[in-house]
Design an enzyme around this catalytic site. Structure first.
Site, PDB file in Angstrom:
ATOM      1  N   SER A   1      67.065 114.500   0.923  1.00  0.00           N
ATOM      2  CA  SER A   1      65.929 114.545   0.374  1.00  0.00           C
ATOM      3  C   SER A   1      64.653 113.957   1.212  1.00  0.00           C
ATOM      4  O   SER A   1      63.627 114.296   1.367  1.00  0.00           O
ATOM      5  CB  SER A   1      65.648 113.690  -1.008  1.00  0.00           C
TER       6      SER A   1
ATOM      7  N   LYS B   1      62.087 107.252  -0.137  1.00  0.00           N
ATOM      8  CA  LYS B   1      60.898 108.177  -0.120  1.00  0.00           C
ATOM      9  C   LYS B   1      59.458 107.769   0.527  1.00  0.00           C
ATOM     10  O   LYS B   1      59.565 106.910   1.065  1.00  0.00           O
ATOM     11  CB  LYS B   1      60.561 108.577  -1.631  1.00  0.00           C
TER      12      LYS B   1
END
Length: 190
Positions: free
Chosen positions: A63, A107
């Site tokens: 990710s 993230k």
């Protein structure tokens, strides 16, 4: 008289020997106490370093590619958000409060408290303006819940993965907006 003199010499010698033993014992005790205090101090500092300073986390999944690599370990500065707030584009490690048994996710901060986030036509909009200086060049194919404008509350952040087509981030209900209290800290990128 010589017998008495010999006896006094033996007594004095015995007292000197006892004083030397006592001094030696005191010296040994002081040394042991010094070592104990040093070890205790090191343990307390080590615990403080881990509890409040830095921690290692592992990137799981693609990710955050190309910025972070799957399976690599990264250092997280846990102390930074005790005195400041996350800034746009900080890479953070976080864990949703309800999922305390899971690993930390990593993230990038895109939306800050009080801002409105919207994703349309592969582009992120903050307060109606396109986010032009995003550090990673990518088109977002799935807007998720950000297809409609999302206004962030106090201490809420909108996070995206740098590889948005392979990222479970704030666009999806499972992650949603992330609270500052859920953030472990800022990830140091190698």
């Amino acid at each position: 008289m010589s017998e008495r003199y010999d006896r006094l010499r033996r007594i004095r010698r015995e007292k000197r020997r006892q004083r030397r033993q006592q001094r030696s014992l005191k010296k040994t005790m002081k040394s042991a106490l010094g070592w104990f205090i040093s070890i205790l101090t090191a343990a307390i500092l080590g615990y403080g370093f881990v509890a409040f300073g830095f921690q290692t986390v592992y990137m799981v999944g693609p990710s955050m590619e190309p910025t972070l690599t799957d399976g690599e370990s990264y250092l997280v500065n846990k102390a930074v958000y005790l005195v400041t707030s996350p800034e746009r584009y900080d890479v953070v490690a976080y864990r949703i409060v309800e999922n305390q048994d899971e690993y930390y996710s990593i993230k990038r901060v895109v939306g800050l408290p009080g801002e409105t986030v919207l994703i349309q036509n592969g582009q992120v909009y903050i307060n109606g303006n396109p986010l032009a200086d995003y550090p990673v060049d990518c088109e977002i194919k799935t807007a998720g819940i950000a297809e409609s404008a999302i206004t962030l509350g106090e201490n809420e952040y909108f996070l995206l993965g740098d590889n948005p087509d392979n990222s479970q981030d704030s666009r999806f209900q499972a992650a949603g907006n992330v609270q500052k209290s859920e953030m472990l800290g800022r990830v140091k990128i190698k």
